[in-house]
Design an enzyme around this catalytic site. Structure first.
Site, PDB file in Angstrom:
ATOM      1  N   CYS A  33       0.823  -1.216   0.000  1.00 27.37           N
ATOM      2  CA  CYS A  33       0.000   0.000   0.000  1.00 27.37           C
ATOM      3  C   CYS A  33       0.851   1.258   0.000  1.00 27.37           C
ATOM      4  O   CYS A  33       0.343   2.346  -0.239  1.00 27.37           O
ATOM      5  CB  CYS A  33      -0.947   0.013   1.194  1.00 27.37           C
ATOM      6  SG  CYS A  33      -0.096   0.084   2.773  1.00 27.37           S
ATOM      7  N   CYS A 102      -2.587  -2.890   8.647  1.00 20.08           N
ATOM      8  CA  CYS A 102      -2.313  -1.552   9.171  1.00 20.08           C
ATOM      9  C   CYS A 102      -1.888  -1.640  10.641  1.00 20.08           C
ATOM     10  O   CYS A 102      -1.031  -0.882  11.092  1.00 20.08           O
ATOM     11  CB  CYS A 102      -3.525  -0.646   9.029  1.00 20.08           C
ATOM     12  SG  CYS A 102      -4.351  -0.759   7.428  1.00 20.08           S
TER      13      CYS A 102
HETATM   14 FE1  FES Z   1      -1.696   0.080   4.295  1.00 24.36          FE
HETATM   15 FE2  FES Z   1      -3.444   0.987   5.954  1.00 24.36          FE
HETATM   16  S1  FES Z   1      -3.765   0.570   3.845  1.00 24.36           S
HETATM   17  S2  FES Z   1      -1.340   0.765   6.307  1.00 24.36           S
END
Ligand code: FES
Length: 124
Positions: A33, A102
């Site tokens: 991400c 996360c």
């Molecule tokens: Fe990757 Fe939240 S989407 S840390």
């Protein structure tokens, strides 16, 4: 989808910033991400006296950072090291499954900060 507690930490995050003379710094990122988290700790007698974070990331990552810094403050290094991503998610009243990574980021960044402190303060 997100708990009220998570939203509250996202909109009003605790312990944002950096500690200029930190005793330990931990960085963790997620290549998928692209989010990244940096945690600073100040340690006294093996207890985390202060902790701050800088997070470039999603709302859940910011709420996780806020919560994990609150959880770590006042704990011994050993206790703080034992905090898991599940502990952080539970403290936020849960995270959606696709957002569990996360909370991993938070637990890993905190552990790296503790390891950084320990590597600088090795007992002879
Ligand atoms: Fe990757 Fe939240 S989407 S840390």
């Amino acid at each position: 989808m997100y708990s009220a507690k998570l939203m509250e930490h996202f909109t009003n995050p605790r312990n944002v910033g950096e500690i200029a003379d930190a005793d330990g710094i931990g960085m963790e990122g997620n290549p998928t991400c692209g989010d990244a988290m940096k945690i600073f700790i100040k340690v006294e007698n093996d207890v985390i006296r202060d902790v701050k974070f800088q997070t470039f990331g999603c709302g859940a990552a910011i709420a996780v950072s806020s919560m994990i810094t609150e959880m770590a403050k006042g704990k011994t290094l050993e206790e703080a090291y034992a905090i898991t991503k599940q502990d952080v998610a539970d403290a936020l009243d849960g995270l959606p499954p696709q957002k569990m990574h996360c909370s991993n980021l938070g637990a890993d960044a905190l552990r790296k900060a503790i390891e950084d402190y320990q590597s600088k303060h090795k007992q002879n």
